[in-house]
Design a protein around this motif. Structure first.
Motif, mmCIF file in Angstrom:
data_model
loop_
_atom_site.group_PDB
_atom_site.id
_atom_site.type_symbol
_atom_site.label_atom_id
_atom_site.label_comp_id
_atom_site.label_asym_id
_atom_site.label_seq_id
_atom_site.Cartn_x
_atom_site.Cartn_y
_atom_site.Cartn_z
ATOM 1 N N LEU A 1 42.644 -19.780 -1.651
ATOM 2 C CA LEU A 1 43.723 -20.358 -0.852
ATOM 3 C C LEU A 1 43.185 -21.194 0.307
ATOM 4 C CD1 LEU A 1 46.829 -20.499 -0.401
ATOM 5 C CD2 LEU A 1 46.564 -18.510 1.110
ATOM 6 N N ILE B 1 46.192 -16.527 -7.520
ATOM 7 C CA ILE B 1 45.501 -16.772 -6.256
ATOM 8 C C ILE B 1 44.695 -15.534 -5.914
ATOM 9 C CG2 ILE B 1 45.825 -16.989 -3.746
ATOM 10 C CD1 ILE B 1 48.168 -18.856 -4.326
ATOM 11 N N SER C 1 42.542 -14.544 -2.657
ATOM 12 C CA SER C 1 42.290 -15.085 -1.328
ATOM 13 C C SER C 1 41.812 -14.022 -0.353
ATOM 14 C CB SER C 1 43.583 -15.703 -0.783
ATOM 15 O OG SER C 1 43.446 -16.104 0.559
ATOM 16 N N ILE D 1 49.550 -15.449 2.440
ATOM 17 C CA ILE D 1 49.645 -15.893 1.048
ATOM 18 C C ILE D 1 51.112 -16.102 0.683
ATOM 19 C CG2 ILE D 1 49.155 -15.329 -1.355
ATOM 20 C CD1 ILE D 1 46.824 -13.607 -0.382
ATOM 21 N N LEU E 1 53.231 -19.456 -0.698
ATOM 22 C CA LEU E 1 54.007 -19.459 -1.937
ATOM 23 C C LEU E 1 55.467 -19.826 -1.685
ATOM 24 C CD1 LEU E 1 52.545 -16.255 -3.628
ATOM 25 C CD2 LEU E 1 52.129 -18.623 -4.295
ATOM 26 N N THR F 1 56.182 -19.272 -5.986
ATOM 27 C CA THR F 1 56.211 -17.830 -6.214
ATOM 28 C C THR F 1 56.395 -17.482 -7.687
ATOM 29 O OG1 THR F 1 57.138 -17.512 -3.999
ATOM 30 C CG2 THR F 1 57.321 -15.665 -5.539
ATOM 31 N N VAL G 1 52.956 -18.725 -9.825
ATOM 32 C CA VAL G 1 51.712 -17.989 -9.593
ATOM 33 C C VAL G 1 51.938 -16.533 -9.989
ATOM 34 C CG1 VAL G 1 50.023 -17.263 -7.871
ATOM 35 C CG2 VAL G 1 50.986 -19.568 -7.775
ATOM 36 N N ALA H 1 49.104 -12.934 -6.981
ATOM 37 C CA ALA H 1 48.642 -13.418 -5.681
ATOM 38 C C ALA H 1 47.999 -12.238 -4.978
ATOM 39 C CB ALA H 1 49.794 -13.989 -4.872
#
Length: 226
Positions: free
Chosen positions: A18, A114, A116, A123, A127, A133, A136, A139
């Motif tokens: 990210l 993701i 991160s 995060i 998104l 949202t 992905v 996350a």
């Protein structure tokens, strides 16, 4: 540099870092941490900027206390820094040009995730700001695994949650510790070096694909998929 030939037999997913890849936040993290350390009477070290990149929240907050002399508990230091980062994000995170479009274009080709070092709240802010949202699938913050980058934990866990093998994933990274993390996970790494904090040249030399711009990513992924 482009060493695509023979890099990967098949791609099942693409996992994005990210900070520095999708959000122009590395400088903001640095500014906020430096300011907090100074206010608390600690002593910043120039090597701290690169050392902190990729660390999980528990790791970097302990570093601020133990190495830079912040007279707080690690939890208090983390709360201060994350609170100030959240304030910076109130008007929307600093999404890098073309980042949302790149994730969407790649997401049309294969599952995306993701992995991160940012805390979950930041995060989520990314998104929600980009309406990604639903696209992905996973996350993940390094807060949610045993160790932050350069350890491979966050990438390995993201792949596991996607239900794909790590060696069938592409990881997109920008920093020295992030690149080391993805390489250690056994993924095919695509480097998009951060111009403000360029990665270690020796580490970047291990990366099979280096792009000058994230806009090149969808076509690069397409070539690896074919």
């Amino acid at each position: 540099m482009d060493q695509l030939t023979g890099t990967l037999a098949g791609v099942d997913a693409v996992i994005f870092d990210l900070d520095g890849v999708l959000v122009d936040s590395e400088q903001t993290w640095d500014e906020v941490r430096r300011a907090m350390v100074a206010e608390q009477g600690g002593q910043w070290r120039e090597e701290a900027t690169r050392a902190l990149q990729g660390m999980s929240t528990p790791e970097w907050s302990r570093y601020l206390v133990a190495e830079l002399g912040v007279p707080l508990t690690a939890e208090e230091a983390a709360d201060l820094v994350i609170g100030r980062m959240a304030q910076r994000y109130e008007q929307g995170p600093p999404v890098l040009p073309g980042a949302e479009q790149a994730v969407r274009a790649v997401g049309e080709q294969c599952p995306v995730a993701i992995a991160s070092s940012s805390p979950p709240v930041l995060i989520t802010a990314f998104l929600e700001a980009t309406n990604l949202t639903g696209l992905v699938r996973i996350a993940l913050s390094s807060e949610q695994v045993r160790a932050g980058k350069p350890a491979p934990d966050v990438y390995l866990e993201a792949a596991a949650r996607l239900g794909v093998a790590a060696d069938a994933c592409i990881a997109v990274e920008d920093s020295t510790n992030g690149l080391r993390s993805a390489l250690a996970a056994g993924m095919t790494v695509i480097g998009v070096p951060n111009p403000h904090f360029p990665p270690d040249p020796d580490v970047l030399a291990e990366v099979p694909v280096v792009l000058a711009d994230l806009a090149e990513l969808p076509d690069t992924v397409r070539r690896l998929l074919n």
